[in-house]
Design a protein around this motif. Structure first.
Motif, PDB file in Angstrom:
ATOM      1  N   ALA A 171       0.824  -1.209   0.000  1.00 44.70           N
ATOM      2  CA  ALA A 171       0.000   0.000   0.000  1.00 44.70           C
ATOM      3  C   ALA A 171       0.862   1.264   0.000  1.00 44.70           C
ATOM      4  N   LEU A 172       1.894   1.268   0.812  1.00 51.26           N
ATOM      5  CA  LEU A 172       2.772   2.436   0.912  1.00 51.26           C
ATOM      6  C   LEU A 172       3.481   2.684  -0.413  1.00 51.26           C
ATOM      7  N   THR A 173       3.948   1.626  -1.036  1.00 49.22           N
ATOM      8  CA  THR A 173       4.654   1.756  -2.311  1.00 49.22           C
ATOM      9  C   THR A 173       3.729   2.253  -3.412  1.00 49.22           C
ATOM     10  N   VAL A 174       2.524   1.730  -3.436  1.00 48.84           N
ATOM     11  CA  VAL A 174       1.543   2.151  -4.441  1.00 48.84           C
ATOM     12  C   VAL A 174       1.214   3.635  -4.279  1.00 48.84           C
ATOM     13  N   ALA A 175       1.004   4.072  -3.034  1.00 51.13           N
ATOM     14  CA  ALA A 175       0.692   5.483  -2.780  1.00 51.13           C
ATOM     15  C   ALA A 175       1.813   6.403  -3.262  1.00 51.13           C
ATOM     16  N   LEU A 176       3.050   5.960  -3.114  1.00 53.69           N
ATOM     17  CA  LEU A 176       4.190   6.773  -3.542  1.00 53.69           C
ATOM     18  C   LEU A 176       4.293   6.853  -5.065  1.00 53.69           C
ATOM     19  N   GLY A 177       3.984   5.759  -5.747  1.00 60.15           N
ATOM     20  CA  GLY A 177       4.223   5.686  -7.192  1.00 60.15           C
ATOM     21  C   GLY A 177       3.134   6.268  -8.061  1.00 60.15           C
ATOM     22  N   ILE A 178       1.940   6.477  -7.492  1.00 63.10           N
ATOM     23  CA  ILE A 178       0.813   6.931  -8.304  1.00 63.10           C
ATOM     24  C   ILE A 178       1.076   8.289  -8.944  1.00 63.10           C
ATOM     25  N   ASN A 179       1.779   9.181  -8.253  1.00 67.95           N
ATOM     26  CA  ASN A 179       2.103  10.490  -8.831  1.00 67.95           C
ATOM     27  C   ASN A 179       2.834  10.365 -10.160  1.00 67.95           C
ATOM     28  N   PHE A 180       3.664   9.363 -10.274  1.00 66.33           N
ATOM     29  CA  PHE A 180       4.522   9.234 -11.445  1.00 66.33           C
ATOM     30  C   PHE A 180       3.849   8.512 -12.612  1.00 66.33           C
ATOM     31  N   VAL A 181       3.088   7.461 -12.316  1.00 63.16           N
ATOM     32  CA  VAL A 181       2.534   6.652 -13.409  1.00 63.16           C
ATOM     33  C   VAL A 181       1.014   6.539 -13.380  1.00 63.16           C
ATOM     34  N   GLY A 182       0.367   7.038 -12.341  1.00 64.78           N
ATOM     35  CA  GLY A 182      -1.078   7.014 -12.295  1.00 64.78           C
ATOM     36  C   GLY A 182      -1.660   5.714 -11.771  1.00 64.78           C
ATOM     37  N   VAL A 183      -2.955   5.751 -11.500  1.00 62.21           N
ATOM     38  CA  VAL A 183      -3.655   4.599 -10.937  1.00 62.21           C
ATOM     39  C   VAL A 183      -3.681   3.420 -11.910  1.00 62.21           C
ATOM     40  N   LEU A 184      -3.990   3.693 -13.170  1.00 64.18           N
ATOM     41  CA  LEU A 184      -4.153   2.610 -14.137  1.00 64.18           C
ATOM     42  C   LEU A 184      -2.843   1.913 -14.465  1.00 64.18           C
ATOM     43  N   LEU A 185      -1.731   2.633 -14.368  1.00 63.71           N
ATOM     44  CA  LEU A 185      -0.456   2.084 -14.839  1.00 63.71           C
ATOM     45  C   LEU A 185       0.528   1.786 -13.715  1.00 63.71           C
ATOM     46  N   MET A 186       0.102   1.979 -12.459  1.00 68.56           N
ATOM     47  CA  MET A 186       0.996   1.730 -11.326  1.00 68.56           C
ATOM     48  C   MET A 186       1.500   0.298 -11.308  1.00 68.56           C
ATOM     49  N   SER A 187       0.673  -0.627 -11.777  1.00 72.16           N
ATOM     50  CA  SER A 187       1.085  -2.040 -11.776  1.00 72.16           C
ATOM     51  C   SER A 187       2.336  -2.265 -12.614  1.00 72.16           C
ATOM     52  N   ALA A 188       2.620  -1.355 -13.551  1.00 75.36           N
ATOM     53  CA  ALA A 188       3.820  -1.494 -14.382  1.00 75.36           C
ATOM     54  C   ALA A 188       5.087  -1.463 -13.530  1.00 75.36           C
ATOM     55  N   LEU A 189       5.089  -0.639 -12.476  1.00 74.69           N
ATOM     56  CA  LEU A 189       6.265  -0.547 -11.612  1.00 74.69           C
ATOM     57  C   LEU A 189       6.430  -1.781 -10.740  1.00 74.69           C
ATOM     58  N   LEU A 190       5.321  -2.491 -10.509  1.00 72.90           N
ATOM     59  CA  LEU A 190       5.367  -3.680  -9.672  1.00 72.90           C
ATOM     60  C   LEU A 190       5.602  -4.950 -10.474  1.00 72.90           C
ATOM     61  N   ILE A 191       5.170  -4.963 -11.736  1.00 73.35           N
ATOM     62  CA  ILE A 191       5.195  -6.195 -12.526  1.00 73.35           C
ATOM     63  C   ILE A 191       6.355  -6.268 -13.519  1.00 73.35           C
ATOM     64  N   PHE A 192       6.502  -5.254 -14.373  1.00 76.52           N
ATOM     65  CA  PHE A 192       7.500  -5.332 -15.447  1.00 76.52           C
ATOM     66  C   PHE A 192       8.924  -5.610 -14.954  1.00 76.52           C
ATOM     67  N   PRO A 193       9.400  -4.889 -13.929  1.00 78.40           N
ATOM     68  CA  PRO A 193      10.780  -5.145 -13.478  1.00 78.40           C
ATOM     69  C   PRO A 193      10.973  -6.564 -12.948  1.00 78.40           C
ATOM     70  N   THR A 194       9.959  -7.082 -12.246  1.00 78.77           N
ATOM     71  CA  THR A 194      10.117  -8.397 -11.619  1.00 78.77           C
ATOM     72  C   THR A 194      10.064  -9.526 -12.636  1.00 78.77           C
ATOM     73  N   VAL A 195       9.125  -9.463 -13.578  1.00 78.40           N
ATOM     74  CA  VAL A 195       9.057 -10.544 -14.574  1.00 78.40           C
ATOM     75  C   VAL A 195      10.258 -10.480 -15.512  1.00 78.40           C
ATOM     76  N   SER A 196      10.757  -9.276 -15.767  1.00 79.27           N
ATOM     77  CA  SER A 196      11.959  -9.153 -16.605  1.00 79.27           C
ATOM     78  C   SER A 196      13.169  -9.722 -15.878  1.00 79.27           C
ATOM     79  N   ALA A 197      13.299  -9.379 -14.585  1.00 81.98           N
ATOM     80  CA  ALA A 197      14.427  -9.890 -13.797  1.00 81.98           C
ATOM     81  C   ALA A 197      14.364 -11.404 -13.657  1.00 81.98           C
ATOM     82  N   ARG A 198      13.145 -11.931 -13.585  1.00 77.24           N
ATOM     83  CA  ARG A 198      12.991 -13.392 -13.475  1.00 77.24           C
ATOM     84  C   ARG A 198      13.534 -14.099 -14.704  1.00 77.24           C
TER      85      ARG A 198
END
Length: 258
Positions: A171-198
């Motif tokens: 929750a804390l991380t999502v609240a911080l990131g919304i300013n930069f990428v918005g509500v609809l695209l916040m999942s990009a910061l949580l998903i893209f880096p991790t699946v790419s690193a995997r």
């Protein structure tokens, strides 16, 4: 006007924290939560816009309240957390869209750095560092509770409190990131880096490090491109993140063939 370098530092650290939390979501097989959780913040953002207080505070308040509801309902019923989050996600999206003025929807959905003040940026930097430190310090407990909850309980780890702690970090991380990428695209910061690193790593320690580096790099590239093309940083961050994932996927396929 907030200097771009300060916004960039805040953005990179926020993205690194989000990627680190996203890595644990992937381990817990809760990646879809990353797509639903940001929408729960929309009513808080809307109230901040309507009543003229910092929308990040409103987003954080609603997300923290939602976490408590999710955690309480999960352990009082047989519902999995994903289903509870789904109910809150749909309800929050409708309420937020109804409250938020039409001109504010675009910024809320896709992000905008124009209204990030220097104080906001400094808060984001400080909180992001705290999140990174908390995840790193508690990484063994978080991972053990994720992959082997029975073993964690036998080691006298309170898995219920660990889950609450982890959801609060999300929750804390999502609240911080919304300013930069918005509500609809916040999942990009949580998903893209991790699946790419995997796709690029084999050891778990490397997976965490590469996830954070990709997360910070992707958002920084999105911010730079947004300055050049005058587009919402969230949209460009998604394009960059998708490109990195495709490259990592190609690498994984080639490496597997060899």
């Amino acid at each position: 006007m907030t200097p771009f370098y300060l916004i960039a530092i805040a953005g990179v650290l926020t993205a690194m924290a989000a990627a680190l939390v996203g890595a644990l979501l992937l381990v817990r097989k809760m990646v879809l939560v990353a797509d639903s959780m940001p929408h729960i913040a929309l009513p808080g953002i809307a109230l901040g816009v309507v009543y003229h207080f910092n929308p990040m505070i409103g987003a954080m308040a609603f997300l923290f309240l939602a976490v408590l509801v999710i955690w309480f309902v999960e352990y009082k019923t047989f519902l999995p957390p994903e289903s509870i989050i789904g109910v809150l996600f749909i309800s929050s999206l409708a309420v937020g869209a109804a409250i938020l003025p039409e001109e504010g929807l675009l910024e809320a959905f896709f992000g905008s750095i124009e209204k990030i003040s220097s104080v906001d940026a400094l808060i984001q930097i400080a909180v992001s560092l705290i999140v990174i430190g908390l995840v790193y310090y508690n990484r063994k407990i978080l991972v053990l509770s994720s992959i082997a909850p029975e073993l964690a309980e036998s080691a006298r780890i309170n898995t219920k409190m660990v889950e609450l702690f982890f959801l609060l970090l999300v929750a804390l991380t999502v609240a911080l990131g919304i300013n930069f990428v918005g509500v609809l695209l916040m999942s990009a910061l949580l998903i893209f880096p991790t699946v790419s690193a995997r796709n690029l790593t084999f050891r778990f320690s490397d997976f965490l490090i590469v996830s954070t580096l990709i997360g910070g790099g992707v958002l920084f590239a999105g911010l730079l491109l947004s300055q050049k093309f005058s587009m919402a940083p969230g949209i460009l961050t998604v394009f960059v993140g998708a490109g990195v994932f495709v490259l990592s996927l190609a690498y994984a396929i080639i490496a597997k063939k060899e």
